[in-house]
Design a protein around this motif. Structure first.
Motif, PDB file in Angstrom:
ATOM      1  N   PRO A 243      63.761  70.991  33.924  1.00  0.00           N
ATOM      2  CA  PRO A 243      64.905  70.837  33.020  1.00  0.00           C
ATOM      3  C   PRO A 243      64.963  69.404  32.495  1.00  0.00           C
ATOM      4  N   PRO A 244      65.485  69.202  31.315  1.00  0.00           N
ATOM      5  CA  PRO A 244      65.602  67.841  30.780  1.00  0.00           C
ATOM      6  C   PRO A 244      66.492  66.988  31.673  1.00  0.00           C
ATOM      7  N   ILE A 245      66.145  65.715  31.815  1.00  0.00           N
ATOM      8  CA  ILE A 245      66.914  64.827  32.683  1.00  0.00           C
ATOM      9  C   ILE A 245      68.124  64.222  31.969  1.00  0.00           C
ATOM     10  N   LEU A 246      68.160  64.371  30.647  1.00  0.00           N
ATOM     11  CA  LEU A 246      69.321  63.947  29.869  1.00  0.00           C
ATOM     12  C   LEU A 246      69.638  65.045  28.866  1.00  0.00           C
ATOM     13  N   LEU A 247      70.828  65.582  28.953  1.00  0.00           N
ATOM     14  CA  LEU A 247      71.262  66.623  28.024  1.00  0.00           C
ATOM     15  C   LEU A 247      72.082  65.984  26.903  1.00  0.00           C
ATOM     16  N   GLN A 248      71.916  66.511  25.693  1.00  0.00           N
ATOM     17  CA  GLN A 248      72.687  66.013  24.557  1.00  0.00           C
ATOM     18  C   GLN A 248      73.378  67.174  23.851  1.00  0.00           C
ATOM     19  N   GLU A 249      74.631  66.946  23.509  1.00  0.00           N
ATOM     20  CA  GLU A 249      75.431  67.987  22.847  1.00  0.00           C
ATOM     21  C   GLU A 249      76.422  67.314  21.913  1.00  0.00           C
ATOM     22  N   ASN A 250      76.631  67.912  20.758  1.00  0.00           N
ATOM     23  CA  ASN A 250      77.640  67.421  19.832  1.00  0.00           C
ATOM     24  C   ASN A 250      78.930  68.203  20.019  1.00  0.00           C
ATOM     25  N   VAL A 251      80.016  67.482  20.224  1.00  0.00           N
ATOM     26  CA  VAL A 251      81.343  68.091  20.279  1.00  0.00           C
ATOM     27  C   VAL A 251      82.107  67.519  19.090  1.00  0.00           C
TER      28      VAL A 251
ATOM     29  N   LEU B 181      76.421  62.843  26.199  1.00  0.00           N
ATOM     30  CA  LEU B 181      75.171  62.607  26.923  1.00  0.00           C
ATOM     31  C   LEU B 181      75.435  62.886  28.393  1.00  0.00           C
ATOM     32  N   THR B 182      74.660  63.806  28.970  1.00  0.00           N
ATOM     33  CA  THR B 182      74.899  64.210  30.355  1.00  0.00           C
ATOM     34  C   THR B 182      73.680  63.913  31.218  1.00  0.00           C
ATOM     35  N   LEU B 183      73.869  63.059  32.228  1.00  0.00           N
ATOM     36  CA  LEU B 183      72.802  62.788  33.191  1.00  0.00           C
ATOM     37  C   LEU B 183      72.539  64.075  33.959  1.00  0.00           C
ATOM     38  N   ASN B 184      71.264  64.473  34.044  1.00  0.00           N
ATOM     39  CA  ASN B 184      70.960  65.789  34.596  1.00  0.00           C
ATOM     40  C   ASN B 184      69.851  65.727  35.656  1.00  0.00           C
ATOM     41  N   ARG B 185      70.072  64.857  36.647  1.00  0.00           N
ATOM     42  CA  ARG B 185      69.200  64.820  37.831  1.00  0.00           C
ATOM     43  C   ARG B 185      70.075  65.026  39.071  1.00  0.00           C
ATOM     44  N   PRO B 186      70.800  66.135  39.129  1.00  0.00           N
ATOM     45  CA  PRO B 186      71.775  66.292  40.218  1.00  0.00           C
ATOM     46  C   PRO B 186      71.158  66.247  41.608  1.00  0.00           C
ATOM     47  N   ALA B 187      69.943  66.778  41.775  1.00  0.00           N
ATOM     48  CA  ALA B 187      69.303  66.769  43.095  1.00  0.00           C
ATOM     49  C   ALA B 187      68.980  65.354  43.549  1.00  0.00           C
ATOM     50  N   ALA B 188      68.799  64.448  42.584  1.00  0.00           N
ATOM     51  CA  ALA B 188      68.524  63.033  42.894  1.00  0.00           C
ATOM     52  C   ALA B 188      69.768  62.187  42.698  1.00  0.00           C
ATOM     53  N   ARG B 189      70.924  62.824  42.708  1.00  0.00           N
ATOM     54  CA  ARG B 189      72.212  62.138  42.546  1.00  0.00           C
ATOM     55  C   ARG B 189      72.242  61.307  41.256  1.00  0.00           C
ATOM     56  N   ASN B 190      71.535  61.834  40.258  1.00  0.00           N
ATOM     57  CA  ASN B 190      71.479  61.192  38.939  1.00  0.00           C
ATOM     58  C   ASN B 190      71.072  59.722  39.015  1.00  0.00           C
ATOM     59  N   SER B 191      70.170  59.435  39.957  1.00  0.00           N
ATOM     60  CA  SER B 191      69.670  58.064  40.044  1.00  0.00           C
ATOM     61  C   SER B 191      68.937  57.710  38.758  1.00  0.00           C
ATOM     62  N   LEU B 192      69.013  56.433  38.404  1.00  0.00           N
ATOM     63  CA  LEU B 192      68.469  55.966  37.134  1.00  0.00           C
ATOM     64  C   LEU B 192      66.978  55.672  37.291  1.00  0.00           C
ATOM     65  N   SER B 193      66.199  56.719  37.186  1.00  0.00           N
ATOM     66  CA  SER B 193      64.743  56.600  37.253  1.00  0.00           C
ATOM     67  C   SER B 193      64.241  55.923  35.987  1.00  0.00           C
TER      68      SER B 193
ATOM     69  N   ILE C  60      79.491  59.607  28.081  1.00  0.00           N
ATOM     70  CA  ILE C  60      78.419  59.722  29.075  1.00  0.00           C
ATOM     71  C   ILE C  60      78.999  60.388  30.313  1.00  0.00           C
ATOM     72  N   ALA C  61      78.463  61.554  30.658  1.00  0.00           N
ATOM     73  CA  ALA C  61      78.915  62.327  31.808  1.00  0.00           C
ATOM     74  C   ALA C  61      77.716  62.607  32.714  1.00  0.00           C
ATOM     75  N   ALA C  62      77.927  63.398  33.753  1.00  0.00           N
ATOM     76  CA  ALA C  62      76.837  63.704  34.679  1.00  0.00           C
ATOM     77  C   ALA C  62      77.069  65.059  35.327  1.00  0.00           C
ATOM     78  N   ASN C  63      75.974  65.743  35.630  1.00  0.00           N
ATOM     79  CA  ASN C  63      76.043  67.016  36.344  1.00  0.00           C
ATOM     80  C   ASN C  63      75.839  66.795  37.841  1.00  0.00           C
ATOM     81  N   GLY C  64      76.464  67.652  38.640  1.00  0.00           N
ATOM     82  CA  GLY C  64      76.307  67.550  40.084  1.00  0.00           C
ATOM     83  C   GLY C  64      77.431  66.766  40.736  1.00  0.00           C
ATOM     84  N   PRO C  65      77.340  66.567  42.048  1.00  0.00           N
ATOM     85  CA  PRO C  65      78.428  65.909  42.784  1.00  0.00           C
ATOM     86  C   PRO C  65      78.537  64.409  42.559  1.00  0.00           C
TER      87      PRO C  65
END
Length: 274
Positions: A13-21, A27-39, A64-69
């Motif tokens: 899955p993409p590590i950064l999601l983009q959506e227009n509202v 912009l959504t950080l999408n590395r939830p398994a890695a706690r959205n660490s900034l790789s 800027i948002a993020a998925n996961g806990p």
């Protein structure tokens, strides 16, 4: 034995999601398994998105948002540690990553549109730095903030730059020296975030806040955001000289003329963003 059908490689899955509202870019950080660490990859994706947004007139604000806990646990320590086996024990790579991350954070500040963080969980180290780098921040009641590098022998020196420009010195030093997390309520009290909302509503609240700003003249917002950060680094006298020039330039803008006219005539202004 029957021949086995080759399986198509599983796409990541993409590590950064983009959506227009509407006019807001989410912009959504999408590395939830890695706690959205900034790789390295996520830093590059974020920086690339900000560069694209910079000149996109259809985007009037960013969330800027993020998925996961977790919002973001900071730098990817596994990725960094893997370079200890380099001939220079990783020195060149570490410098590359720190400078790349610093450039991305500055791109947030230099973006001519407001950037709002929507923090749903813990934001630590460079994750806390990202929140502090945003112009505005909305946090869930469940969010927390920390600069815990000192606990692992790595002082949060680059996060310190953004943090110390957001909150009072004593509070920044306490976070940096102890590494202890603070609650969303404390973060609001010391000025790290603007609003604290019920868990699960922070993203919608951040978008709503961004939409309020998006209603203003884009030209005026661009001028004002740049002036805000520039004057903050100046002496009092230099800041007043500089902002007097900015105000004069702003008064000559078409949108200022329109806005003042609309105010006097008691009507809604019609922005042309110039």
């Amino acid at each position: 034995m029957p021949a086995q059908t080759a399986r198509a490689p599983t796409s990541q899955p993409p590590i950064l999601l983009q959506e227009n509202v509407g006019s807001i870019r989410l912009l959504t950080l999408n590395r939830p398994a890695a706690r959205n660490s900034l790789s390295e990859g996520l830093i590059a994706e974020l920086h690339g998105a900000l560069k694209q947004i910079h000149d996109d007139n259809s985007v009037r604000a960013v969330v800027i948002a993020a998925n996961g806990p977790a919002f973001s646990a900071g730098h990817d320590m596994k990725e960094l540690t893997a370079r200890r086996s380099d001939a220079d024990r990783g020195r060149a790579y570490f410098g590359q990553i720190m400078n790349a991350c610093s450039a991305m954070m500055q791109a947030v500040v230099h973006l001519p549109k407001p950037v709002v963080a929507a923090v749903q969980g813990i934001a630590t180290a460079a994750g806390c730095q990202l929140v502090a780098s945003c112009d505005l921040a909305v946090a869930s009641e469940a969010a927390g903030f920390a600069t815990p590098g000192v606990d692992i022998g790595l002082f949060c020196s680059t996060p310190m730059v953004a943090l110390s420009r957001n909150i009072p010195r004593k509070q920044a030093m306490e976070m940096l020296l102890t590494g202890e997390p603070i609650s969303a309520a404390t973060a609001k009290n010391i000025g790290l975030v603007n609003r604290v909302v019920a868990a699960g509503t922070e993203r919608d609240a951040a978008i709503a806040l961004a939409q309020k700003v998006a209603l203003k003249s884009a030209y005026t917002i661009k001028l004002g955001k740049e002036a805000f950060y520039r004057q903050a680094e100046m002496s009092l006298a230099d800041a007043y000289r500089y902002t007097a020039e900015v105000m004069t330039e702003n008064m000559m803008a078409r949108d200022a003329e329109e806005g003042i006219g609309a105010f006097i005539e008691k009507r809604e202004p019609k922005w042309q963003d110039k």
